[in-house]
Design a protein around this motif. Structure first.
Motif, PDB file in Angstrom:
ATOM      1  N   LEU A 150      -9.875   0.209  10.794  1.00 60.22           N
ATOM      2  CA  LEU A 150      -8.518   0.784  10.759  1.00 60.22           C
ATOM      3  C   LEU A 150      -7.423  -0.147  11.297  1.00 60.22           C
ATOM      4  CD1 LEU A 150      -6.819   3.228   9.941  1.00 60.22           C
ATOM      5  CD2 LEU A 150      -7.261   4.201  12.215  1.00 60.22           C
ATOM      6  N   ARG A 175       3.091   4.346   5.863  1.00 57.83           N
ATOM      7  CA  ARG A 175       2.206   4.085   7.009  1.00 57.83           C
ATOM      8  C   ARG A 175       2.343   5.219   8.032  1.00 57.83           C
ATOM      9  NH1 ARG A 175       2.453   1.222  12.031  1.00 57.83           N
ATOM     10  NH2 ARG A 175       0.687  -0.173  12.459  1.00 57.83           N
ATOM     11  N   LEU A 196       0.847  -1.193   0.000  1.00 62.87           N
ATOM     12  CA  LEU A 196       0.000   0.000   0.000  1.00 62.87           C
ATOM     13  C   LEU A 196       0.883   1.244   0.000  1.00 62.87           C
ATOM     14  CD1 LEU A 196      -2.499  -1.325   2.662  1.00 62.87           C
ATOM     15  CD2 LEU A 196      -3.098  -0.714   0.304  1.00 62.87           C
ATOM     16  N   VAL A 204      -9.215   4.216   2.923  1.00 61.43           N
ATOM     17  CA  VAL A 204      -8.753   3.783   4.236  1.00 61.43           C
ATOM     18  C   VAL A 204      -9.957   3.735   5.175  1.00 61.43           C
ATOM     19  CG1 VAL A 204      -7.243   4.330   6.185  1.00 61.43           C
ATOM     20  CG2 VAL A 204      -6.533   4.932   3.838  1.00 61.43           C
ATOM     21  N   TYR A 260      -7.079  -3.453  11.239  1.00 59.70           N
ATOM     22  CA  TYR A 260      -6.701  -4.430  10.197  1.00 59.70           C
ATOM     23  C   TYR A 260      -5.989  -3.747   9.038  1.00 59.70           C
ATOM     24  CZ  TYR A 260      -8.280  -9.100  11.362  1.00 59.70           C
ATOM     25  OH  TYR A 260      -8.385 -10.343  11.918  1.00 59.70           O
ATOM     26  N   PHE A 261      -6.496  -2.571   8.642  1.00 58.15           N
ATOM     27  CA  PHE A 261      -5.854  -1.862   7.532  1.00 58.15           C
ATOM     28  C   PHE A 261      -4.389  -1.581   7.853  1.00 58.15           C
ATOM     29  CE2 PHE A 261      -4.638   1.758   4.943  1.00 58.15           C
ATOM     30  CZ  PHE A 261      -5.120   1.398   3.695  1.00 58.15           C
ATOM     31  N   HIS A 296      -1.546  -4.272   7.399  1.00 54.61           N
ATOM     32  CA  HIS A 296      -1.022  -4.658   6.092  1.00 54.61           C
ATOM     33  C   HIS A 296       0.389  -4.104   5.896  1.00 54.61           C
ATOM     34  CE1 HIS A 296      -4.850  -6.327   5.306  1.00 54.61           C
ATOM     35  NE2 HIS A 296      -5.483  -5.177   5.109  1.00 54.61           N
TER      36      HIS A 296
END
Ligand code: GTP
Ligand code: MN
Ligand code: MN
Ligand code: MN
Ligand code: MN
Ligand code: MN
Length: 189
Positions: A146, A159, A48, A135, A148-149, A152
């Motif tokens: 959020l 991030r 991401l 997001v 779990y997001f 990643h």
């Protein structure tokens, strides 16, 4: 470092990325307010990151280069200005690269148009960019949303850029951000 300090450094390449975001009154399952739309992308490498890319300051301004990258990656040459600049730093993953980060607020209609164009007309779609993603800013049971997001994998320090932008724009409270990070760290074990 500031934008000017970054540009004065010799022997570095430059990359510019942007968080496009805006308010929304939409509700997930008809009841959970999504509150804001925040756009990131799934990159070709499975990580991401934010839309944007390498800019050559001897040929174009940082902001013009970023708009060019946005045209390639999301299909709209979104104008980005010096006022949208948030931070610049030497990349953690690439020692001779300076990454510049911008934040730009847009309307819900403009963001939806970008999501459509990213599929319909962006030349990088399906190649360097596998898709735009929103997001999730809410919390569901068992780390959904959020946390779990955030669990990643992200390119470089994107991030940290996301977390600092969410704080800066007050899209979430300090406490909510801390809790999301805590839950995400637990998942990664
Ligand atoms: P090409 O068109 O293939 O040259 O790629 P690009 O110009 O779109 O470059 P890319 O977006 O991959 O960004 C260049 C470099 O910046 C990457 O190799 C990463 O090291 C770094 N990078 C990519 N995305 C982000 C991001 O969202 N945040 C930060 N901090 N760095 C990023
Ligand atoms: Mn359904
Ligand atoms: Mn690109
Ligand atoms: Mn890119
Ligand atoms: Mn490029
Ligand atoms: Mn490219």
């Amino acid at each position: 470092m500031t934008r000017d300090e970054a540009l004065a450094r010799q022997g570095y390449r430059h990359a510019c990325h942007v968080m496009l975001y805006g308010d929304s009154s939409a509700k997930l399952f008809g009841k959970i307010p999504i509150k804001h739309i925040v756009l990131m992308q799934m990159r070709f490498d499975g990580l991401l990151g934010f839309p944007g890319g390498l800019v050559n300051p001897s040929e174009e301004t940082l902001e013009a280069g970023l708009s060019r990258e946005l045209h390639e990656e999301v299909g709209v040459a979104v104008p980005v200005g010096v006022d949208d600049h948030m931070s610049s730093c030497v990349s953690s993953s690439c020692p001779r690269l300076i990454t510049h980060f911008y934040i730009k607020k847009m309307t819900e209609a403009e963001l939806k148009e970008i999501e459509r164009a990213a599929v319909a007309s962006a030349t990088d779609h399906g190649l360097e960019v596998l898709g735009m993603v929103r997001v999730p800013l809410y919390f569901l049971k068992k780390g959904g949303g959020l946390p779990y997001f955030l669990s990643h994998s992200f390119i470089s320090n994107s991030r940290a850029q996301l977390l600092s932008a969410l704080r800066h724009c007050r899209l979430l409270s300090q406490g909510e951000l801390k809790e999301a990070v805590r839950q995400a760290e637990q998942m990664r074990r």
